[in-house]
Design an enzyme around this catalytic site. Structure first.
Site, mmCIF file in Angstrom:
data_model
loop_
_atom_site.group_PDB
_atom_site.id
_atom_site.type_symbol
_atom_site.label_atom_id
_atom_site.label_comp_id
_atom_site.label_asym_id
_atom_site.label_seq_id
_atom_site.Cartn_x
_atom_site.Cartn_y
_atom_site.Cartn_z
ATOM 1 C CB SER A 27 -0.769 0.059 1.253
ATOM 2 O OG SER A 27 -1.574 1.231 1.433
ATOM 3 C CE1 TYR A 48 -4.909 -2.215 4.738
ATOM 4 C CE2 TYR A 48 -3.750 -0.320 4.250
ATOM 5 C CZ TYR A 48 -4.491 -1.327 3.908
ATOM 6 O OH TYR A 48 -4.445 -1.603 2.602
#
Ligand SMILES: NC(=O)c1ccc[n+]([C@@H]2O[C@H](COP(=O)([O-])OP(=O)(O)OC[C@H]3O[C@@H](n4cnc5c(N)ncnc54)[C@H](O)[C@@H]3O)[C@@H](O)[C@H]2O)c1
Length: 245
Positions: free
Chosen positions: A133, A146
Site C-alpha cells: 500500500s 494496517y
C-alpha cells in the site's frame, strides 16, 4: 499488452476488488489461473479458472490448498499475494484481536504463501508480486495496525528478493493509493457520510480521482512479466501521486 499463454498463476485473495481485476487481466492474457479466497463458499471450476475457498491466514488450510495446487498443476509461474483487510481504529480502539487479525491476513498470509510456493517458483524461475500500500511509506491516523502490516510487507519483499535472486526468482510489491473497491468503501462505513469522506480522500491524490482496480492489475502483470526481468525487490507506487507531495 502481455502474454501469459501457457503460464500458471495463483492469486491469493482474488474474489473481489484488485484481486478480481487481476484474475481477469491474467486470464485475458492467456494464463491459467487459480484463486484462493475466504469469500468463496465452495470450489468452482471453469475453463482456465479454479476458485478455491481458503482462509490464507490459517497455515493448515493454506497448506492443504497448496497440496491441491501441487497435485493439480505440479508447477507455478506467478504468485500474487493480494489478500488484505482494513482496520480503521485509533490505537486505543484497536483490540489485540483486531491487531492479530490484520497481521494474520495482511502479513502472515504473505509469509506462509511464499514459503509454500517457493520450491515451485525456484523450479520454474517464476516470480512473486505482493500487494502492499502507499500507506507503507507514510503515516495515517487511525491506521496504525494496517500501516504497520503494509510497511512490513514492503521490507519482507525486499529481503525475500535478496534470498531468491540467485535462483532467478523475482519478488516485488505494488503499492496502491486509494482504489475504488469494497475494502475502500467499507473504510468509510459509519464515518462522516461516505461521499464527503471519499471526496476528501480524492483531494489527497494529485491525479484527482480514485484508482480503478484494473490499474493495479496492470502493474501486477507488468511486475510478474519478462518486461520486468531486471526488477526485483521493488515497491512500485501506483497511488495517483499521493506520496509525492
Ligand atoms: N482499495 C484500496 O484503496 C487499497 C489501497 C492500498 C492497498 N490495498 C490492498 O489491496 C489488496 C486488495 O484490496 P481490495 O481493496 O481489492 O479489497 P477487497 O476487500 O475488495 O479484496 C480483498 C480480498 O481479500 C480476501 N481476503 C480477506 N481476508 C482473507 C483471508 N483471511 N483469506 C483469504 N482471502 C481473504 C477477500 O475475501 C477479498 O476477496 C489488499 O491487500 C489491500 O490492503 C487496497
Amino acid at each position: 499488452m502481455f502474454s501469459y499463454r501457457g503460464k500458471k498463476v495463483l492469486i491469493a485473495g482474488g474474489a473481489s476488488g484488485i484481486g478480481a481485476a487481476t484474475v481477469k487481466a491474467f486470464r485475458d492474457a492467456g494464463a491459467e489461473v487459480m484463486v484462493f479466497d475466504i469469500a468463496f463458499k465452495e470450489a468452482r471450476e471453469e475453463e482456465g479458472l479454479l476458485e478455491y475457498p481458503v482462509d490464507l491466514s490459517d497455515s493448515a488450510r493454506l497448506s492443504a490448498a497448496y497440496a491441491m495446487l501441487k497435485e493439480r498443476w505440479g508447477t507455478l509461474d506467478v504468485l500474487v499475494n493480494n489478500a488484505g483487510i482494513e482496520c480503521v481504529a485509533t490505537l486505543e480502539e484497536t483490540t489485540e484481536e483486531a491487531w492479530d487479525r490484520v497481521m494474520g491476513v495482511n502479513l502472515k498470509s504473505v509469509f506462509l504463501s511464499c514459503k509454500e510456493a517457493l520450491p515451485l517458483l525456484r523450479a520454474s524461475g517464476g516470480s512473486i508480486v505482493n500487494t502492499a500500500s502507499q500507506l507503507a511509506f507514510v503515516g495515517a491516523s487511525s491506521f496504525t495496525a494496517y500501516t504497520a502490516s503494509k510497511a512490513a510487507v514492503v521490507n519482507f519483499t525486499r529481503s525475500l528478493a535478496l534470498e531468491t535472486a540467485k535462483d532467478g526468482v523475482r519478488v516485488n510489491c505494488v503499492c496502491p493509493g486509494a482504489i475504488d473497491t469494497p475494502l475502500l468503501r467499507r473504510q468509510f462505513e459509519g464515518r462522516r457520510g461516505p461521499q464527503g469522506t471519499i471526496d476528501n480522500l480524492i483531494g489527497m491524490h494529485p491525479l484527482g480521482r480514485l484508482g480503478d482496480p484494473s490499474e493495479i492489475a496492470g502493474c501486477i502483470l507488468f511486475l510478474a512479466s519478462p518486461l520486468a526481468s531486471f526488477v526485483t525487490g521493488s515497491a512500485m507506487l501506483a497511488d495517483g501521486g499521493y506520496t509525492i507531495q
